[in-house]
Scaffold this active site. Structure first.
Site, PDB file in Angstrom:
ATOM      1  CE  LYS A 196      12.685   5.105  12.929  1.00  0.00           C
ATOM      2  NZ  LYS A 196      12.376   5.315  14.360  1.00  0.00           N
ATOM      3  N   PRO A 242      17.430   9.207  14.597  1.00  0.00           N
ATOM      4  CG  PRO A 242      19.489   9.157  13.554  1.00  0.00           C
ATOM      5  CD  PRO A 242      18.780   8.713  14.791  1.00  0.00           C
ATOM      6  CD  GLU A 243      11.332  10.819  13.297  1.00  0.00           C
ATOM      7  OE1 GLU A 243      10.354  10.561  12.588  1.00  0.00           O
ATOM      8  OE2 GLU A 243      11.231  11.400  14.386  1.00  0.00           O
TER       9      GLU A 243
END
Length: 265
Positions: free
Chosen positions: A51, A2-3
Site C-alpha cells: 500500500k 485504498p487497497e
C-alpha cells in the site's frame, strides 16, 4: 483505505505522468522536508509496494508516500486547475513541463535514499502485485500465528502486502469461513492458506484495470460486484441469507452466516 489494486493504479498514473521527465517544481509540505528540493532531477520510475508508493529520482533519492484512509494523488495538466481538496490538505506537489502531480491528505511523505527504502517498506511481506510475490511464503507467514483470527492475519501487511478491508471480507467468504476463525482452525490450514494467498493474488490482479468498480464476483450487474462487503442485511448472492456486519479490529466486517462457518462476535 485504498487497497493494493488502487495503489497499483495510482503508481501507474504517476509513472505515466512523471517518469523520464525532469521536475520543474517540487513542494513537500511537511515540516521535516519542507526545504528539500528535487527540482532538476529526472523521475526514474514510480512503483507500488503493497500500500506504499515509491517515486525514484536520479541521484539515488526516493519519495515515499502512503495514502492512509483518504489520501490521493491527482494528476493535472501543467497549467491546469487543481481539484481534490482545499489548499491546506495538499502535502506534496511534483511538476514537469507537461503534468503536475498533487498529493492530498497524505499521512506519510518521506524523502529518503533509494538504497535505504527498506527502512520504509522492508517489513512488508510478499507483495501481491509485485515481482517478489510468493504464495507459499505468504501462507507460511499466515500460519506462523495459528491462533490469530484469519481476518486480522490477512490485513497484517507483514504477512502479505496489499490486502485491505474489502478483500479481507471477500477472501474469507471465498474460503467459506468467518473472519474470526483462527488460522490454525482452517480446514487443512497448510493447503487452505496457500489457496487463499493465490486467490488474493488473482483477485487483486484482476482489479488493476481502470473499470472504476472493484469486482470479486465476476458479475457486472450493479450491486452484485462483491459477495459480502457493504451488503449488510442484503441477501447473500449464493444462498439468499441476509449478510451480517460487525466490527473486527474497529473495521466493518461482513460475512454470510450460512455460507461461512466459524466463530462470530
Amino acid at each position: 483505505m485504498p487497497e493494493g489494486d488502487s495503489i497499483w493504479r495510482a503508481a501507474a498514473r504517476l509513472h505515466s505522468a512523471l517518469a523520464g521527465h525532469e521536475l520543474t517544481r517540487c513542494d513537500l509540505r511537511v515540516p521535516r522536508f519542507a526545504t528539500s528540493d528535487l527540482t532538476g532531477r529526472t523521475t526514474l520510475e514510480v512503483v507500488p509496494r503493497g500500500k506504499h508508493l515509491l517515486a525514484r529520482f536520479e541521484g539515488g533519492l526516493t519519495l515515499h508516500t502512503h495514502l492512509g484512509m483518504d489520501g490521493s494523488w491527482r494528476i493535472f495538466p501543467a497549467h491546469g486547475t487543481w481539484h481534490g481538496g482545499p489548499e491546506h490538505e495538499i502535502r506534496a506537489v511534483l511538476g514537469t513541463t507537461r503534468h503536475t502531480a498533487v498529493g492530498y491528505r497524505l499521512p506519510v511523505v518521506e524523502l529518503l535514499r533509494t538504497a535505504d527504502e527498506s527502512r520504509a517498506v522492508g517489513h512488508l511481506g510478499p507483495d501481491l502485485l509485485g515481482p517478489d510475490w510468493d504464495a507459499e511464503r505468504a501462507a507460511a507467514n499466515l500460519l506462523a500465528t495459528p491462533g490469530r483470527p484469519l481476518g486480522e492475519a490477512l490485513l497484517d501487511q507483514r504477512n502479505l502486502a496489499g490486502i485491505g478491508n474489502i478483500f479481507k471480507s471477500e477472501l474469507c467468504y471465498l474460503a467459506q469461513v468467518t473472519p474470526w476463525t483462527p488460522v490454525g482452525d482452517l480446514p487443512d490450514p497448510a493447503t487452505t492458506t496457500v489457496r487463499l494467498a493465490a486467490a488474493a493474488h488473482r483477485l487483486l490482479r484482476a482489479n488493476t484495470g481502470d473499470r472504476g468498480t472493484r469486482n470479486t464476483t465476476g458479475i457486472h450487474r450493479r450491486g452484485q460486484e462483491l459477495f459480502v462487503y457493504g451488503r449488510a442485511r442484503r441477501p447473500c448472492l449464493r444462498c439468499g441469507t441476509p449478510v451480517r456486519e460487525a466490527p473486527q479490529d474497529e473495521r466493518p466486517t461482513y460475512w454470510c452466516p450460512r455460507c461461512q462457518s466459524g466463530p462470530t462476535p
